[in-house]
Design a protein around this motif. Structure first.
Motif, PDB file in Angstrom:
ATOM      1  N   THR A 127      46.455  48.167  54.537  1.00 38.53           N
ATOM      2  CA  THR A 127      46.368  48.510  53.114  1.00 38.53           C
ATOM      3  C   THR A 127      46.649  47.295  52.243  1.00 38.53           C
ATOM      4  OG1 THR A 127      47.060  50.765  53.620  1.00 38.53           O
ATOM      5  CG2 THR A 127      47.221  50.069  51.328  1.00 38.53           C
ATOM      6  N   ALA A 128      47.655  46.516  52.596  1.00 38.30           N
ATOM      7  CA  ALA A 128      47.987  45.305  51.838  1.00 38.30           C
ATOM      8  C   ALA A 128      46.837  44.304  51.891  1.00 38.30           C
ATOM      9  CB  ALA A 128      49.261  44.672  52.380  1.00 38.30           C
ATOM     10  N   MET A 129      46.264  44.116  53.046  1.00 36.67           N
ATOM     11  CA  MET A 129      45.130  43.193  53.178  1.00 36.67           C
ATOM     12  C   MET A 129      43.930  43.689  52.385  1.00 36.67           C
ATOM     13  SD  MET A 129      45.988  40.640  54.971  1.00 36.67           S
ATOM     14  CE  MET A 129      47.332  40.174  56.001  1.00 36.67           C
ATOM     15  N   PHE A 130      43.682  44.981  52.436  1.00 38.61           N
ATOM     16  CA  PHE A 130      42.547  45.553  51.713  1.00 38.61           C
ATOM     17  C   PHE A 130      42.709  45.376  50.207  1.00 38.61           C
ATOM     18  CE2 PHE A 130      40.390  49.343  49.858  1.00 38.61           C
ATOM     19  CZ  PHE A 130      39.091  48.992  50.192  1.00 38.61           C
ATOM     20  N   ILE A 131      43.896  45.660  49.691  1.00 37.26           N
ATOM     21  CA  ILE A 131      44.146  45.499  48.254  1.00 37.26           C
ATOM     22  C   ILE A 131      44.022  44.032  47.848  1.00 37.26           C
ATOM     23  CG2 ILE A 131      45.945  45.666  46.479  1.00 37.26           C
ATOM     24  CD1 ILE A 131      46.827  48.283  47.887  1.00 37.26           C
ATOM     25  N   THR A 132      44.534  43.139  48.681  1.00 38.13           N
ATOM     26  CA  THR A 132      44.419  41.705  48.385  1.00 38.13           C
ATOM     27  C   THR A 132      42.963  41.273  48.338  1.00 38.13           C
ATOM     28  OG1 THR A 132      46.527  41.342  49.506  1.00 38.13           O
ATOM     29  CG2 THR A 132      45.137  39.412  49.134  1.00 38.13           C
ATOM     30  N   VAL A 133      42.167  41.726  49.284  1.00 42.86           N
ATOM     31  CA  VAL A 133      40.742  41.373  49.298  1.00 42.86           C
ATOM     32  C   VAL A 133      40.035  41.967  48.083  1.00 42.86           C
ATOM     33  CG1 VAL A 133      38.574  41.757  50.539  1.00 42.86           C
ATOM     34  CG2 VAL A 133      40.613  41.002  51.781  1.00 42.86           C
ATOM     35  N   LEU A 134      40.344  43.216  47.732  1.00 53.22           N
ATOM     36  CA  LEU A 134      39.724  43.821  46.550  1.00 53.22           C
ATOM     37  C   LEU A 134      40.074  43.055  45.275  1.00 53.22           C
ATOM     38  CD1 LEU A 134      40.031  47.678  47.034  1.00 53.22           C
ATOM     39  CD2 LEU A 134      37.983  46.273  47.130  1.00 53.22           C
ATOM     40  N   LEU A 135      41.328  42.660  45.137  1.00 50.04           N
ATOM     41  CA  LEU A 135      41.725  41.879  43.958  1.00 50.04           C
ATOM     42  C   LEU A 135      41.014  40.534  43.924  1.00 50.04           C
ATOM     43  CD1 LEU A 135      45.554  42.651  43.846  1.00 50.04           C
ATOM     44  CD2 LEU A 135      43.770  43.519  42.312  1.00 50.04           C
ATOM     45  N   GLN A 136      40.856  39.902  45.068  1.00 47.71           N
ATOM     46  CA  GLN A 136      40.154  38.628  45.125  1.00 47.71           C
ATOM     47  C   GLN A 136      38.693  38.792  44.739  1.00 47.71           C
ATOM     48  OE1 GLN A 136      41.438  35.702  45.571  1.00 47.71           O
ATOM     49  NE2 GLN A 136      39.541  34.546  45.646  1.00 47.71           N
ATOM     50  N   ILE A 137      38.037  39.806  45.240  1.00 46.37           N
ATOM     51  CA  ILE A 137      36.633  40.059  44.898  1.00 46.37           C
ATOM     52  C   ILE A 137      36.508  40.360  43.412  1.00 46.37           C
ATOM     53  CG2 ILE A 137      34.710  41.675  45.223  1.00 46.37           C
ATOM     54  CD1 ILE A 137      35.577  41.847  48.180  1.00 46.37           C
ATOM     55  N   HIS A 138      37.440  41.142  42.880  1.00 47.62           N
ATOM     56  CA  HIS A 138      37.404  41.462  41.450  1.00 47.62           C
ATOM     57  C   HIS A 138      37.596  40.205  40.595  1.00 47.62           C
ATOM     58  CE1 HIS A 138      37.814  43.727  37.769  1.00 47.62           C
ATOM     59  NE2 HIS A 138      38.973  43.123  37.528  1.00 47.62           N
ATOM     60  N   SER A 139      38.501  39.325  40.981  1.00 43.88           N
ATOM     61  CA  SER A 139      38.722  38.108  40.203  1.00 43.88           C
ATOM     62  C   SER A 139      37.517  37.174  40.267  1.00 43.88           C
ATOM     63  CB  SER A 139      39.985  37.381  40.654  1.00 43.88           C
ATOM     64  OG  SER A 139      39.814  36.823  41.930  1.00 43.88           O
ATOM     65  N   VAL A 140      36.860  37.104  41.419  1.00 48.83           N
ATOM     66  CA  VAL A 140      35.643  36.286  41.531  1.00 48.83           C
ATOM     67  C   VAL A 140      34.548  36.873  40.653  1.00 48.83           C
ATOM     68  CG1 VAL A 140      33.778  35.615  43.107  1.00 48.83           C
ATOM     69  CG2 VAL A 140      36.165  35.376  43.804  1.00 48.83           C
ATOM     70  N   LYS A 141      34.417  38.178  40.645  1.00 46.93           N
ATOM     71  CA  LYS A 141      33.409  38.846  39.819  1.00 46.93           C
ATOM     72  C   LYS A 141      33.693  38.593  38.340  1.00 46.93           C
ATOM     73  CE  LYS A 141      31.608  43.421  38.742  1.00 46.93           C
ATOM     74  NZ  LYS A 141      31.795  44.847  38.919  1.00 46.93           N
ATOM     75  N   THR A 142      34.939  38.679  37.923  1.00 45.19           N
ATOM     76  CA  THR A 142      35.315  38.453  36.534  1.00 45.19           C
ATOM     77  C   THR A 142      35.020  37.012  36.121  1.00 45.19           C
ATOM     78  OG1 THR A 142      37.056  40.107  36.755  1.00 45.19           O
ATOM     79  CG2 THR A 142      37.197  38.643  34.870  1.00 45.19           C
ATOM     80  N   ARG A 143      35.365  36.051  36.973  1.00 47.40           N
ATOM     81  CA  ARG A 143      35.089  34.639  36.669  1.00 47.40           C
ATOM     82  C   ARG A 143      33.599  34.380  36.572  1.00 47.40           C
ATOM     83  NH1 ARG A 143      37.533  31.851  41.206  1.00 47.40           N
ATOM     84  NH2 ARG A 143      38.841  33.612  41.675  1.00 47.40           N
TER      85      ARG A 143
END
Length: 153
Positions: A127-143
């Motif tokens: 779960t921690a890894m999944f949330i971290t990956v989702l946050l990373q993908i979201h930040s890349v999308k936002t940038r």
């Protein structure tokens, strides 16, 4: 192997051999923990591939994964066997499980510590890894969206 041991467990239990039953219960426990461990290693690999994309070289990565994936469950099984080999056995031989014909862990405390707690730890890690990956993908999308708006203006 987990499926094979699970499917042959009750058949081999019918031979009423205590040593065979302990071996089957131990193998079933081992392969179940190995499946959980490999699931956890997959989440770590997912994290390394999608978050730590650059400079992630780990020498002998596959060897380390194999040692962890097969070794950690072996350590747990060894500890259970060292403490008391009678934790494994046939449930139909005990009064609390009179109708089960299956070799597995007989002590509830050992079951909760070595299976449920193990799974809970793997689940939290995934779960921690999944949330971290989702946050990373979201930040890349936002940038990427901010950059494209800048270039459009």
């Amino acid at each position: 192997m987990l499926n094979m041991v699970f499917l042959t467990n009750s058949w081999l239990t019918s031979f009423n051999q205590p040593g065979l039953c302990i071996a089957m219960a131990m193998l079933l426990h081992y392969f179940l923990l190995a499946a959980f461990t490999w699931m956890c290693l997959e989440s770590v690999h997912f994290y390394l591939a999608l978050v730590k994309v650059f400079n992630v070289y780990v020498p002998k990565y596959i060897l380390k994964c194999c040692i962890a994936g097969w070794g950690i469950p072996a350590i747990v099984i060894t500890l259970v066997l060292i403490i008391n080999k009678d934790f494994y056995g046939n449930g139909s031989l005990s009064e609390s499980h009179p109708y089960s014909n299956f070799c597995w862990i007989q002590d509830n405390t050992v079951f909760y510590i070595s299976v449920v707690a193990y799974f809970f730890f793997v689940f939290l890690m995934n779960t921690a890894m999944f949330i971290t990956v989702l946050l990373q993908i979201h930040s890349v999308k936002t940038r990427t969206q901010k950059t494209s708006r800048f270039w459009k203006q």
